[in-house]
Write an enzyme that holds these catalytic residues in place. Sequence first.
Site, PDB file in Angstrom:
ATOM      1  N   TYR A 133     -10.536 -44.020  26.007  1.00 52.89           N
ATOM      2  CA  TYR A 133      -9.099 -43.702  26.013  1.00 52.89           C
ATOM      3  C   TYR A 133      -8.349 -44.592  25.020  1.00 52.89           C
ATOM      4  O   TYR A 133      -7.610 -44.101  24.156  1.00 52.89           O
ATOM      5  CB  TYR A 133      -8.535 -43.866  27.433  1.00 52.89           C
ATOM      6  CG  TYR A 133      -7.067 -43.559  27.554  1.00 52.89           C
ATOM      7  CD1 TYR A 133      -6.617 -42.244  27.644  1.00 52.89           C
ATOM      8  CD2 TYR A 133      -6.114 -44.579  27.573  1.00 52.89           C
ATOM      9  CE1 TYR A 133      -5.264 -41.958  27.752  1.00 52.89           C
ATOM     10  CE2 TYR A 133      -4.766 -44.299  27.690  1.00 52.89           C
ATOM     11  CZ  TYR A 133      -4.343 -42.988  27.778  1.00 52.89           C
ATOM     12  OH  TYR A 133      -2.995 -42.715  27.871  1.00 52.89           O
ATOM     13  N   LYS A 137      -6.671 -43.603  21.310  1.00 56.32           N
ATOM     14  CA  LYS A 137      -5.240 -43.865  21.075  1.00 56.32           C
ATOM     15  C   LYS A 137      -5.058 -44.764  19.841  1.00 56.32           C
ATOM     16  O   LYS A 137      -4.142 -44.549  19.041  1.00 56.32           O
ATOM     17  CB  LYS A 137      -4.603 -44.526  22.305  1.00 56.32           C
ATOM     18  CG  LYS A 137      -4.532 -43.629  23.526  1.00 56.32           C
ATOM     19  CD  LYS A 137      -3.673 -42.414  23.280  1.00 56.32           C
ATOM     20  CE  LYS A 137      -3.495 -41.562  24.519  1.00 56.32           C
ATOM     21  NZ  LYS A 137      -2.808 -40.283  24.229  1.00 56.32           N
TER      22      LYS A 137
HETATM   23  N1  LIG Z   1      -0.341 -41.129  32.372  1.00 47.78           N
HETATM   24  C1  LIG Z   1      -0.024 -42.360  32.012  1.00 47.78           C
HETATM   25  O1  LIG Z   1       0.192 -43.263  32.844  1.00 47.78           O
HETATM   26  C2  LIG Z   1       0.090 -42.680  30.525  1.00 47.78           C
HETATM   27  C3  LIG Z   1       0.309 -44.001  30.152  1.00 47.78           C
HETATM   28  C4  LIG Z   1       0.478 -44.314  28.802  1.00 47.78           C
HETATM   29  C5  LIG Z   1       0.429 -43.309  27.851  1.00 47.78           C
HETATM   30  N2  LIG Z   1       0.175 -42.021  28.235  1.00 47.78           N
HETATM   31  C6  LIG Z   1       0.128 -41.003  27.175  1.00 47.78           C
HETATM   32  O2  LIG Z   1       1.428 -40.459  27.037  1.00 47.78           O
HETATM   33  C7  LIG Z   1       1.345 -39.107  26.557  1.00 47.78           C
HETATM   34  C8  LIG Z   1       2.188 -38.198  27.450  1.00 47.78           C
HETATM   35  O3  LIG Z   1       1.744 -38.325  28.794  1.00 47.78           O
HETATM   36  P1  LIG Z   1       2.342 -37.378  29.940  1.00 47.78           P
HETATM   37  O4  LIG Z   1       1.693 -37.817  31.203  1.00 47.78           O
HETATM   38  O5  LIG Z   1       3.806 -37.324  29.818  1.00 47.78           O
HETATM   39  O6  LIG Z   1       1.736 -35.964  29.478  1.00 47.78           O
HETATM   40  P2  LIG Z   1       1.279 -34.727  30.393  1.00 47.78           P
HETATM   41  O7  LIG Z   1       2.208 -34.561  31.531  1.00 47.78           O
HETATM   42  O8  LIG Z   1      -0.173 -34.861  30.693  1.00 47.78           O
HETATM   43  O9  LIG Z   1       1.527 -33.526  29.361  1.00 47.78           O
HETATM   44  C9  LIG Z   1       0.732 -33.409  28.230  1.00 47.78           C
HETATM   45  C10 LIG Z   1       1.248 -32.359  27.273  1.00 47.78           C
HETATM   46  O10 LIG Z   1       0.178 -32.069  26.357  1.00 47.78           O
HETATM   47  C11 LIG Z   1      -0.092 -30.665  26.392  1.00 47.78           C
HETATM   48  N3  LIG Z   1      -1.517 -30.378  26.283  1.00 47.78           N
HETATM   49  C12 LIG Z   1      -2.518 -30.892  27.039  1.00 47.78           C
HETATM   50  N4  LIG Z   1      -3.696 -30.337  26.676  1.00 47.78           N
HETATM   51  C13 LIG Z   1      -3.422 -29.460  25.689  1.00 47.78           C
HETATM   52  C14 LIG Z   1      -4.207 -28.573  24.916  1.00 47.78           C
HETATM   53  N5  LIG Z   1      -5.535 -28.460  25.088  1.00 47.78           N
HETATM   54  N6  LIG Z   1      -3.604 -27.815  23.995  1.00 47.78           N
HETATM   55  C15 LIG Z   1      -2.261 -27.897  23.811  1.00 47.78           C
HETATM   56  N7  LIG Z   1      -1.451 -28.711  24.508  1.00 47.78           N
HETATM   57  C16 LIG Z   1      -2.024 -29.484  25.439  1.00 47.78           C
HETATM   58  C17 LIG Z   1       0.401 -30.194  27.758  1.00 47.78           C
HETATM   59  O11 LIG Z   1       0.639 -28.799  27.681  1.00 47.78           O
HETATM   60  P3  LIG Z   1       0.416 -27.856  28.986  1.00 47.78           P
HETATM   61  O12 LIG Z   1       1.603 -28.115  29.865  1.00 47.78           O
HETATM   62  O13 LIG Z   1       0.373 -26.500  28.419  1.00 47.78           O
HETATM   63  O14 LIG Z   1      -0.870 -28.289  29.627  1.00 47.78           O
HETATM   64  C18 LIG Z   1       1.656 -31.033  27.937  1.00 47.78           C
HETATM   65  O15 LIG Z   1       2.731 -30.481  27.236  1.00 47.78           O
HETATM   66  C19 LIG Z   1      -0.138 -38.767  26.551  1.00 47.78           C
HETATM   67  O16 LIG Z   1      -0.615 -38.907  25.247  1.00 47.78           O
HETATM   68  C20 LIG Z   1      -0.762 -39.822  27.452  1.00 47.78           C
HETATM   69  O17 LIG Z   1      -2.102 -40.116  27.099  1.00 47.78           O
HETATM   70  C21 LIG Z   1       0.039 -41.680  29.544  1.00 47.78           C
END
Ligand SMILES: NC(=O)c1ccc[n+]([C@@H]2O[C@H](COP(=O)([O-])OP(=O)(O)OC[C@H]3O[C@@H](n4cnc5c(N)ncnc54)[C@H](OP(=O)(O)O)[C@@H]3O)[C@@H](O)[C@H]2O)c1
Length: 232
Positions: A133, A137
Amino acid sequence: MAVASGSSGGRSCFVLGASGETGRVLLRELLARRVFARVTLIGRRRLSLDEETGAAVAVVDFERLSEHAAAFQGHDVGFCCLGTTRAKAGRAGFIRVDRDYVTQAAELARAGGCTHFVLQSSQGANPHSRFLYLRVKGEVENLVQAVGFDRCTILRPAVLLCKRQESRPAEWVTQQFLGVVAWVFPTAYSVPVERVARAMVACVLQPGEGKVKVLENAAIHELGKALPQQGT
Ligand SMILES: NC(=O)c1ccc[n+]([C@@H]2O[C@H](COP(=O)([O-])OP(=O)(O)OC[C@H]3O[C@@H](n4cnc5c(N)ncnc54)[C@H](OP(=O)(O)O)[C@@H]3O)[C@@H](O)[C@H]2O)c1
């Protein structure tokens, strides 16, 4: 530090990942604050009518992104909140989305005239990490920087605090724990998605400081807090 609320001067932006937890809040902020004259959502599906109202929508096939170059034309700023998980997409799928889709989108955006790319990455991103991961990133951060935007802002949030629509039990347990820890160490291990979204908005309203700016979790808290709440 205070960030003036207001418009980014009749400019245009696109949002990748507007259906996700951070992206949805970012979209609401952009539309409510009228930061841009035009907001385009680029995603693989449409959102609900309510969420989309006020934005243009481009539904694209991310496996054939080069065929959708037109969607990336003519935007000043690009926001990227795209991402998946290894549990959901598998190892290869995670790399494909979080590194390859993001890089291809950044390249198309640059070719289409985008000058400022705002990337939501992660705390601990490191291209040399032994954890997939964090390594991916770190790699995507480097690849996006290499695209050569006039400005590139990289946000490295810690664990996102949100009411996630999708069921992720391990993340839910972590969120509950860190929600409590945040009373003692508010900026160390977690950040509400609202604050990340506001920091993304604030960074485009501020004058640029150099080509690349990396915001670690504490800086995201600070910048997100500096943008006035709506209606204040
Ligand atoms: N979770 C955490 O605690 C955390 C911490 C630090 C950083 N992050 C990073 O922050 C970013 C945003 O996180 P989040 O939790 O807000 O995101 P999320 O709710 O998981 O949403 C991800 C977005 O990416 C799209 N997506 C996923 N798979 C896809 C695919 N195969 N093709 C096209 N679109 C796709 C989704 O579209 P659909 O709705 O159509 O699926 C959605 O719009 C990510 O890069 C994550 O790794 C997360």
